[in-house]
Enzyme design. Sequence first.
Site, PDB file in Angstrom:
ATOM      1  N   VAL A 231     -13.293  -3.962   3.452  1.00 36.97           N
ATOM      2  CA  VAL A 231     -12.936  -3.621   2.065  1.00 36.97           C
ATOM      3  C   VAL A 231     -11.711  -4.437   1.639  1.00 36.97           C
ATOM      4  CG1 VAL A 231     -13.910  -1.266   1.957  1.00 36.97           C
ATOM      5  CG2 VAL A 231     -11.586  -1.598   2.780  1.00 36.97           C
ATOM      6  N   ALA A 232     -11.445  -5.540   2.372  1.00 35.12           N
ATOM      7  CA  ALA A 232     -10.257  -6.352   2.031  1.00 35.12           C
ATOM      8  C   ALA A 232     -10.657  -7.488   1.086  1.00 35.12           C
ATOM      9  CB  ALA A 232      -9.608  -6.869   3.304  1.00 35.12           C
ATOM     10  N   ARG A 233     -11.037  -8.610   1.641  1.00 30.51           N
ATOM     11  CA  ARG A 233     -11.504  -9.739   0.852  1.00 30.51           C
ATOM     12  C   ARG A 233     -12.623 -10.445   1.599  1.00 30.51           C
ATOM     13  NH1 ARG A 233      -9.832  -7.673  -2.776  1.00 30.51           N
ATOM     14  NH2 ARG A 233      -8.387  -8.326  -4.409  1.00 30.51           N
ATOM     15  N   GLU A 262     -18.044 -13.534  -5.745  1.00 30.22           N
ATOM     16  CA  GLU A 262     -18.440 -12.246  -6.355  1.00 30.22           C
ATOM     17  C   GLU A 262     -18.904 -12.464  -7.790  1.00 30.22           C
ATOM     18  OE1 GLU A 262     -15.317  -9.377  -5.773  1.00 30.22           O
ATOM     19  OE2 GLU A 262     -15.601  -9.390  -3.616  1.00 30.22           O
ATOM     20  N   HIS A 281     -17.771  -4.328  -4.655  1.00 30.46           N
ATOM     21  CA  HIS A 281     -16.307  -4.307  -4.791  1.00 30.46           C
ATOM     22  C   HIS A 281     -15.849  -3.012  -5.492  1.00 30.46           C
ATOM     23  CE1 HIS A 281     -12.551  -7.096  -5.029  1.00 30.46           C
ATOM     24  NE2 HIS A 281     -12.195  -5.824  -4.849  1.00 30.46           N
ATOM     25  N   GLY A 283     -13.965  -0.611  -3.934  1.00 28.27           N
ATOM     26  CA  GLY A 283     -12.864   0.037  -3.204  1.00 28.27           C
ATOM     27  C   GLY A 283     -11.861   0.740  -4.102  1.00 28.27           C
TER      28      GLY A 283
HETATM   29  N1  LIG Z   1     -11.963  -3.410  -1.936  1.00 31.61           N
HETATM   30  C1  LIG Z   1     -11.035  -3.074  -2.801  1.00 31.61           C
HETATM   31  O1  LIG Z   1     -11.328  -2.696  -3.931  1.00 31.61           O
HETATM   32  C2  LIG Z   1      -9.601  -3.159  -2.404  1.00 31.61           C
HETATM   33  C3  LIG Z   1      -8.675  -2.214  -2.891  1.00 31.61           C
HETATM   34  C4  LIG Z   1      -7.341  -2.325  -2.501  1.00 31.61           C
HETATM   35  C5  LIG Z   1      -6.947  -3.351  -1.662  1.00 31.61           C
HETATM   36  N2  LIG Z   1      -7.869  -4.280  -1.259  1.00 31.61           N
HETATM   37  C6  LIG Z   1      -7.499  -5.368  -0.379  1.00 31.61           C
HETATM   38  O2  LIG Z   1      -7.118  -4.798   0.860  1.00 31.61           O
HETATM   39  C7  LIG Z   1      -6.173  -5.629   1.503  1.00 31.61           C
HETATM   40  C8  LIG Z   1      -4.981  -4.795   1.943  1.00 31.61           C
HETATM   41  O3  LIG Z   1      -4.327  -4.216   0.843  1.00 31.61           O
HETATM   42  P1  LIG Z   1      -2.959  -3.416   1.070  1.00 31.61           P
HETATM   43  O4  LIG Z   1      -2.619  -2.776  -0.203  1.00 31.61           O
HETATM   44  O5  LIG Z   1      -3.035  -2.612   2.291  1.00 31.61           O
HETATM   45  O6  LIG Z   1      -1.979  -4.645   1.324  1.00 31.61           O
HETATM   46  P2  LIG Z   1      -0.665  -4.635   2.198  1.00 31.61           P
HETATM   47  O7  LIG Z   1       0.081  -5.840   1.799  1.00 31.61           O
HETATM   48  O8  LIG Z   1       0.006  -3.308   2.124  1.00 31.61           O
HETATM   49  O9  LIG Z   1      -1.204  -4.821   3.698  1.00 31.61           O
HETATM   50  C9  LIG Z   1      -1.704  -6.022   4.196  1.00 31.61           C
HETATM   51  C10 LIG Z   1      -1.290  -6.115   5.639  1.00 31.61           C
HETATM   52  O10 LIG Z   1      -1.945  -7.228   6.230  1.00 31.61           O
HETATM   53  C11 LIG Z   1      -1.046  -7.787   7.152  1.00 31.61           C
HETATM   54  N3  LIG Z   1      -1.433  -9.130   7.519  1.00 31.61           N
HETATM   55  C12 LIG Z   1      -1.109 -10.298   6.906  1.00 31.61           C
HETATM   56  N4  LIG Z   1      -1.639 -11.330   7.604  1.00 31.61           N
HETATM   57  C13 LIG Z   1      -2.294 -10.788   8.659  1.00 31.61           C
HETATM   58  C14 LIG Z   1      -3.029 -11.350   9.734  1.00 31.61           C
HETATM   59  N5  LIG Z   1      -3.197 -12.668   9.859  1.00 31.61           N
HETATM   60  N6  LIG Z   1      -3.554 -10.509  10.651  1.00 31.61           N
HETATM   61  C15 LIG Z   1      -3.390  -9.181  10.538  1.00 31.61           C
HETATM   62  N7  LIG Z   1      -2.702  -8.598   9.548  1.00 31.61           N
HETATM   63  C16 LIG Z   1      -2.173  -9.394   8.610  1.00 31.61           C
HETATM   64  C17 LIG Z   1       0.296  -7.687   6.472  1.00 31.61           C
HETATM   65  O11 LIG Z   1       1.347  -7.763   7.402  1.00 31.61           O
HETATM   66  C18 LIG Z   1       0.211  -6.326   5.819  1.00 31.61           C
HETATM   67  O12 LIG Z   1       0.763  -5.334   6.649  1.00 31.61           O
HETATM   68  C19 LIG Z   1      -5.855  -6.724   0.493  1.00 31.61           C
HETATM   69  O13 LIG Z   1      -6.675  -7.826   0.769  1.00 31.61           O
HETATM   70  C20 LIG Z   1      -6.281  -6.129  -0.831  1.00 31.61           C
HETATM   71  O14 LIG Z   1      -6.575  -7.108  -1.766  1.00 31.61           O
HETATM   72  C21 LIG Z   1      -9.182  -4.183  -1.598  1.00 31.61           C
HETATM   73  O1  LIG Z   2      -7.091  -5.941  -4.571  1.00 32.40           O
HETATM   74  C1  LIG Z   2      -7.424  -4.927  -5.160  1.00 32.40           C
HETATM   75  O2  LIG Z   2      -6.625  -4.175  -5.768  1.00 32.40           O
HETATM   76  C2  LIG Z   2      -8.843  -4.502  -5.097  1.00 32.40           C
HETATM   77  O3  LIG Z   2      -9.630  -5.483  -4.546  1.00 32.40           O
HETATM   78  C3  LIG Z   2      -9.380  -3.984  -6.376  1.00 32.40           C
HETATM   79  O4  LIG Z   2      -9.832  -5.005  -7.203  1.00 32.40           O
HETATM   80  P1  LIG Z   2     -10.428  -4.634  -8.638  1.00 32.40           P
HETATM   81  O5  LIG Z   2      -9.269  -4.273  -9.493  1.00 32.40           O
HETATM   82  O6  LIG Z   2     -11.096  -5.861  -9.117  1.00 32.40           O
HETATM   83  O7  LIG Z   2     -11.348  -3.471  -8.446  1.00 32.40           O
END
Ligand SMILES: NC(=O)c1ccc[n+]([C@@H]2O[C@H](COP(=O)([O-])OP(=O)(O)OC[C@H]3O[C@@H](n4cnc5c(N)ncnc54)[C@H](O)[C@@H]3O)[C@@H](O)[C@H]2O)c1
Ligand SMILES: O=C(O)[C@H](O)COP(=O)(O)O
Length: 545
Positions: A231-233, A262, A281, A283
Amino acid sequence: MPNPTVLVAEKLGEAGLALLREFSNVDCSYNLSQEELCAKISLCDALIVRSGTKVTREVFEAARSRLKVVGRAGVGIDNVDLQAATEHGCLVVNAPTANTIAAAEHGIALLTSMARNVAQADASMKAGKWQRNKYVGVSLVGKTLAVMGFGKVGSEVARRAKGLGMHVVAHDPYAPADRARAIGVELVSFDEAMSTSDFISLHMPLTPTTSKIFNDDTFGKMKKGVRIINVARGGVIDEDALVRALDNGTVAQAALDVFTKEPPAADSKLVQHPNVTVTPHLGASTMEAQEGVAIEIAEAVVGALKGELAATAVNAPMVPAEVLSELAPYVILAEKLGRLAVQLVAGGSGIKGVKIVYTSARDPDDLDTRILRAMVTKGIIEPISSVFVNLVNADYTAKQRGLRISEERIFHDGSAEIPVDSIQLHLSNVESKFASAISDSGDIRVEGRVKDGIPHLTLVGSFAVDVSLEGNLILCRQVDQPGMIGRVGNILSEQNVNISFMSVGRTAPKKQAIMAIGVDEEPEKETLKKIGDIPAIEEFVFLKL
Ligand SMILES: NC(=O)c1ccc[n+]([C@@H]2O[C@H](COP(=O)([O-])OP(=O)(O)OC[C@H]3O[C@@H](n4cnc5c(N)ncnc54)[C@H](O)[C@@H]3O)[C@@H](O)[C@H]2O)c1
Ligand SMILES: O=C(O)[C@H](O)COP(=O)(O)O
């Protein structure tokens, strides 16, 4: 000043839109092509996007310096060209916290539904089948889950997975061990996470380092039959390699919310794979998260448009709100000192080196001077160029102009409650149009302090003065003699120029003195000439603050 215009390029919660409308004209234009976005952007002061809009260098160039802030209504800023934003002095802010729980819950939803084939079984039943033997799942309790990226979302996923009875390890090169320990999670190396886990959940940002970090080589290190949740990227996985790993059984199942492109192609092998569960997407897509994100981003964008320093800036130093409010009067002081110092430089005498000296009773670690340095830079550069300088591009702009800015701290034996006792600026190797501004060491020197919340000028060259830094300022060097204040005051009042402050600093009685006069209006040239013609006045300068 007309209201600023905010372009909202992707759907944003109503509460956020309402906040934006109180302060700006809001243009909600969704699904713009890149060309349409570039055409509109030069009419906008702010742009708000989610992950679906690519804010490229081309967009910043098309904005022709009008765009002041890009708000990312979410966390990931991999769709915004941060370098281009910085070069154009455009602040990028995000909403880093409001969708954390939603993303973590979606991660857990994918984990549990994948383990029990919920999506596949649902599709099968809707196709009229009843396949109880085909959709036997796997249990979670006692299994090892590797959380890759132990940040906000990762740690919430870990917490929830512990509640499901899983053994949780995490890999994150930057995460503090005590945070992991507090949740009962062991931090392990990348290879250990790969080789020991039954489930691997991805929570790191997409960066040049993490791009395709899960590839043929890493799938080769995983336990056979591993299950992966993302659910990251999408870009952190080499998607072709994942299809190969699914086909050869290395990866038993994958549950994916995010994709390299996407939306992915309709015939994507990954999306169509029988062992893959996909969501588009989603999340961050809960009612609660979207309202929260909308408010978080609207507040950040409005704050940035008002010139406030943003706490969620992505391409500028992140400064906590309490630090910002504590430093607020010093921020004004720093900019005014810069503005004042540059006006003291004689024409044609290029500034190369600026030293900022802070006296403070604080421990250096307790005083973050990045904003102050940025504001000095703004004060110095803006009066002599058309560049808009802010916290975002201050260091970059100074470097571009060959301006070396150094900082020095001097310990001041006073109260550590007060962040800064004084700020001094030294401009080296320059001539001054007001010779008295040159200190004994040959630099132009000005110093200021904050008194009762108001920035004051307290030193010019070697002359102590005390005048609040508001409106405009006339500095005169004169022979110290009675009646001077009255004579200058009369000349100014003849032209209805209101004097707000006056201060005289002298080297010794009846010797030289500097008179600093604060004036609300800008006097006409003729009036200034009359002041210069007073015989006892040896030199004077008019400065706009
Ligand atoms: N699917 C969705 O809709 C959705 C929603 C929210 C966040 N996200 C994605 O989830 C991810 C995390 O978001 P977050 O708010 O927890 O961010 P965050 O910055 O709080 O956490 C990211 C973590 O990844 C770590 N990191 C960086 N490089 C790394 C590596 N090489 N190996 C391991 N860990 C590493 C960082 O130290 C940090 O602790 C982001 O990619 C964000 O875009 C997706
Ligand atoms: O990085 C984020 O905050 C999530 O991937 C959510 O993305 P969205 O706003 O396009 O739903």
